[in-house]
Design a protein around this motif. Structure first.
Motif, PDB file in Angstrom:
ATOM      1  N   SER A 125       1.237  -4.022   8.099  1.00  0.00           N
ATOM      2  CA  SER A 125       1.700  -3.329   6.892  1.00  0.00           C
ATOM      3  C   SER A 125       0.553  -3.012   5.950  1.00  0.00           C
ATOM      4  O   SER A 125       0.415  -1.876   5.480  1.00  0.00           O
ATOM      5  CB  SER A 125       2.727  -4.185   6.143  1.00  0.00           C
ATOM      6  OG  SER A 125       3.870  -4.370   6.919  1.00  0.00           O
ATOM      7  N   LEU A 136      -0.941   0.541   4.781  1.00  0.00           N
ATOM      8  CA  LEU A 136      -0.916   0.917   3.369  1.00  0.00           C
ATOM      9  C   LEU A 136      -2.306   1.050   2.748  1.00  0.00           C
ATOM     10  O   LEU A 136      -2.441   1.538   1.626  1.00  0.00           O
ATOM     11  CB  LEU A 136      -0.107  -0.107   2.578  1.00  0.00           C
ATOM     12  CG  LEU A 136       1.380  -0.178   2.925  1.00  0.00           C
ATOM     13  CD1 LEU A 136       2.023  -1.377   2.246  1.00  0.00           C
ATOM     14  CD2 LEU A 136       2.085   1.111   2.575  1.00  0.00           C
ATOM     15  N   SER A 137      -3.337   0.643   3.488  1.00  0.00           N
ATOM     16  CA  SER A 137      -4.690   0.663   2.929  1.00  0.00           C
ATOM     17  C   SER A 137      -5.274   2.067   2.826  1.00  0.00           C
ATOM     18  O   SER A 137      -6.268   2.274   2.138  1.00  0.00           O
ATOM     19  CB  SER A 137      -5.627  -0.217   3.764  1.00  0.00           C
ATOM     20  OG  SER A 137      -5.846   0.373   5.038  1.00  0.00           O
ATOM     21  N   ASP A 138      -4.649   3.017   3.475  1.00  0.00           N
ATOM     22  CA  ASP A 138      -5.174   4.379   3.491  1.00  0.00           C
ATOM     23  C   ASP A 138      -4.370   5.280   2.553  1.00  0.00           C
ATOM     24  O   ASP A 138      -3.136   5.301   2.606  1.00  0.00           O
ATOM     25  CB  ASP A 138      -5.110   4.928   4.922  1.00  0.00           C
ATOM     26  CG  ASP A 138      -5.721   6.300   5.017  1.00  0.00           C
ATOM     27  OD1 ASP A 138      -6.947   6.389   5.179  1.00  0.00           O
ATOM     28  OD2 ASP A 138      -4.960   7.284   4.913  1.00  0.00           O
ATOM     29  N   ALA A 139      -5.065   6.030   1.712  1.00  0.00           N
ATOM     30  CA  ALA A 139      -4.408   6.903   0.735  1.00  0.00           C
ATOM     31  C   ALA A 139      -3.546   7.978   1.405  1.00  0.00           C
ATOM     32  O   ALA A 139      -2.459   8.297   0.907  1.00  0.00           O
ATOM     33  CB  ALA A 139      -5.449   7.555  -0.166  1.00  0.00           C
ATOM     34  N   ARG A 177      -1.951   7.747   4.272  1.00  0.00           N
ATOM     35  CA  ARG A 177      -0.722   7.123   4.772  1.00  0.00           C
ATOM     36  C   ARG A 177       0.232   6.790   3.629  1.00  0.00           C
ATOM     37  O   ARG A 177       1.446   6.949   3.762  1.00  0.00           O
ATOM     38  CB  ARG A 177      -1.052   5.893   5.618  1.00  0.00           C
ATOM     39  CG  ARG A 177      -1.704   6.282   6.941  1.00  0.00           C
ATOM     40  CD  ARG A 177      -1.803   5.133   7.908  1.00  0.00           C
ATOM     41  NE  ARG A 177      -2.777   4.137   7.541  1.00  0.00           N
ATOM     42  CZ  ARG A 177      -4.029   4.099   7.979  1.00  0.00           C
ATOM     43  NH1 ARG A 177      -4.478   5.030   8.803  1.00  0.00           N
ATOM     44  NH2 ARG A 177      -4.837   3.128   7.620  1.00  0.00           N
ATOM     45  N   ARG A 178      -0.312   6.343   2.500  1.00  0.00           N
ATOM     46  CA  ARG A 178       0.554   6.105   1.341  1.00  0.00           C
ATOM     47  C   ARG A 178       1.188   7.420   0.886  1.00  0.00           C
ATOM     48  O   ARG A 178       2.362   7.463   0.522  1.00  0.00           O
ATOM     49  CB  ARG A 178      -0.224   5.448   0.200  1.00  0.00           C
ATOM     50  CG  ARG A 178      -0.628   4.006   0.503  1.00  0.00           C
ATOM     51  CD  ARG A 178      -1.177   3.293  -0.716  1.00  0.00           C
ATOM     52  NE  ARG A 178      -2.283   3.977  -1.356  1.00  0.00           N
ATOM     53  CZ  ARG A 178      -3.576   3.830  -1.033  1.00  0.00           C
ATOM     54  NH1 ARG A 178      -3.918   3.000  -0.062  1.00  0.00           N
ATOM     55  NH2 ARG A 178      -4.522   4.489  -1.691  1.00  0.00           N
ATOM     56  N   LEU A 199       4.051   8.312   3.146  1.00  0.00           N
ATOM     57  CA  LEU A 199       5.251   7.537   2.804  1.00  0.00           C
ATOM     58  C   LEU A 199       5.941   8.120   1.571  1.00  0.00           C
ATOM     59  O   LEU A 199       7.171   8.222   1.526  1.00  0.00           O
ATOM     60  CB  LEU A 199       4.900   6.068   2.567  1.00  0.00           C
ATOM     61  CG  LEU A 199       4.512   5.270   3.806  1.00  0.00           C
ATOM     62  CD1 LEU A 199       4.084   3.865   3.422  1.00  0.00           C
ATOM     63  CD2 LEU A 199       5.646   5.236   4.821  1.00  0.00           C
ATOM     64  N   GLU A 200       5.156   8.504   0.578  1.00  0.00           N
ATOM     65  CA  GLU A 200       5.742   9.123  -0.620  1.00  0.00           C
ATOM     66  C   GLU A 200       6.467  10.415  -0.250  1.00  0.00           C
ATOM     67  O   GLU A 200       7.575  10.673  -0.719  1.00  0.00           O
ATOM     68  CB  GLU A 200       4.666   9.404  -1.658  1.00  0.00           C
ATOM     69  CG  GLU A 200       4.153   8.159  -2.348  1.00  0.00           C
ATOM     70  CD  GLU A 200       3.052   8.464  -3.356  1.00  0.00           C
ATOM     71  OE1 GLU A 200       3.083   9.560  -3.969  1.00  0.00           O
ATOM     72  OE2 GLU A 200       2.174   7.608  -3.522  1.00  0.00           O
ATOM     73  N   HIS A 230      -2.347   8.940  11.906  1.00  0.00           N
ATOM     74  CA  HIS A 230      -1.823   8.283  10.703  1.00  0.00           C
ATOM     75  C   HIS A 230      -0.357   7.890  10.884  1.00  0.00           C
ATOM     76  O   HIS A 230       0.033   6.768  10.550  1.00  0.00           O
ATOM     77  CB  HIS A 230      -1.960   9.209   9.484  1.00  0.00           C
ATOM     78  CG  HIS A 230      -3.337   9.267   8.927  1.00  0.00           C
ATOM     79  ND1 HIS A 230      -3.971   8.174   8.378  1.00  0.00           N
ATOM     80  CD2 HIS A 230      -4.209  10.305   8.810  1.00  0.00           C
ATOM     81  CE1 HIS A 230      -5.168   8.529   7.947  1.00  0.00           C
ATOM     82  NE2 HIS A 230      -5.342   9.817   8.211  1.00  0.00           N
ATOM     83  N   LEU A 258       1.549   4.098  10.871  1.00  0.00           N
ATOM     84  CA  LEU A 258       2.752   3.816  10.073  1.00  0.00           C
ATOM     85  C   LEU A 258       3.923   3.417  10.965  1.00  0.00           C
ATOM     86  O   LEU A 258       4.706   2.523  10.615  1.00  0.00           O
ATOM     87  CB  LEU A 258       3.124   5.042   9.233  1.00  0.00           C
ATOM     88  CG  LEU A 258       2.171   5.374   8.090  1.00  0.00           C
ATOM     89  CD1 LEU A 258       2.444   6.766   7.550  1.00  0.00           C
ATOM     90  CD2 LEU A 258       2.253   4.325   6.990  1.00  0.00           C
TER      91      LEU A 258
END
Length: 120
Positions: A12, A16-19, A21-22, A25-26, A52, A56
């Motif tokens: 997890s 989540l460490s990669d901008a 990938r975040r 998710l958004e 990516h 996830l």
């Protein structure tokens, strides 16, 4: 003490460490999207976006479904309760440490003020 699945947390937090990938998710929080749509939105190649999305997906944060030539991505069913609990535990630890530091600083200020009054 709460036991956490190290493998699950590692996957997890790595995801989540990669901008990007975040950001994915958004985006998926707003609407499902194809890998092509995501790649265009994030200005990257299909291959890059597939990687990516794969990270996830391995973490259980995204699921994909292929219909014909289109692979559609959506948020995974798994919630981040375990990760949130892990973070909360350390937030409480740091809060306690900062509260103790505040007490030390306040005590030093009182001593400094008392010393200043004695000199005059």
């Amino acid at each position: 003490m709460v036991q956490y699945s190290r493998t699950r947390l590692d996957a997890s937090f790595a995801a989540l460490s990669d901008a990007t990938r975040r950001g994915v998710l958004e985006q998926l929080g707003r609407a499902d999207a194809s890998i092509t749509e995501l790649a265009e939105k994030f200005h990257m190649t299909l291959t890059g976006m597939k990687k990516h999305v794969g990270v996830l997906e391995q973490a259980g944060l995204v699921t994909t479904e292929k219909v014909g030539r289109v692979r559609t991505c959506k948020l995974g069913l798994r919630e981040l309760e375990e990760e949130a609990a892990w973070i909360e535990r350390y937030r409480q630890l740091w809060d306690a440490r900062f509260n103790e530091l505040d007490k030390v600083v306040e005590e030093l200020k009182r001593k400094e003020q008392a010393d200043g009054r004695k000199k005059t």
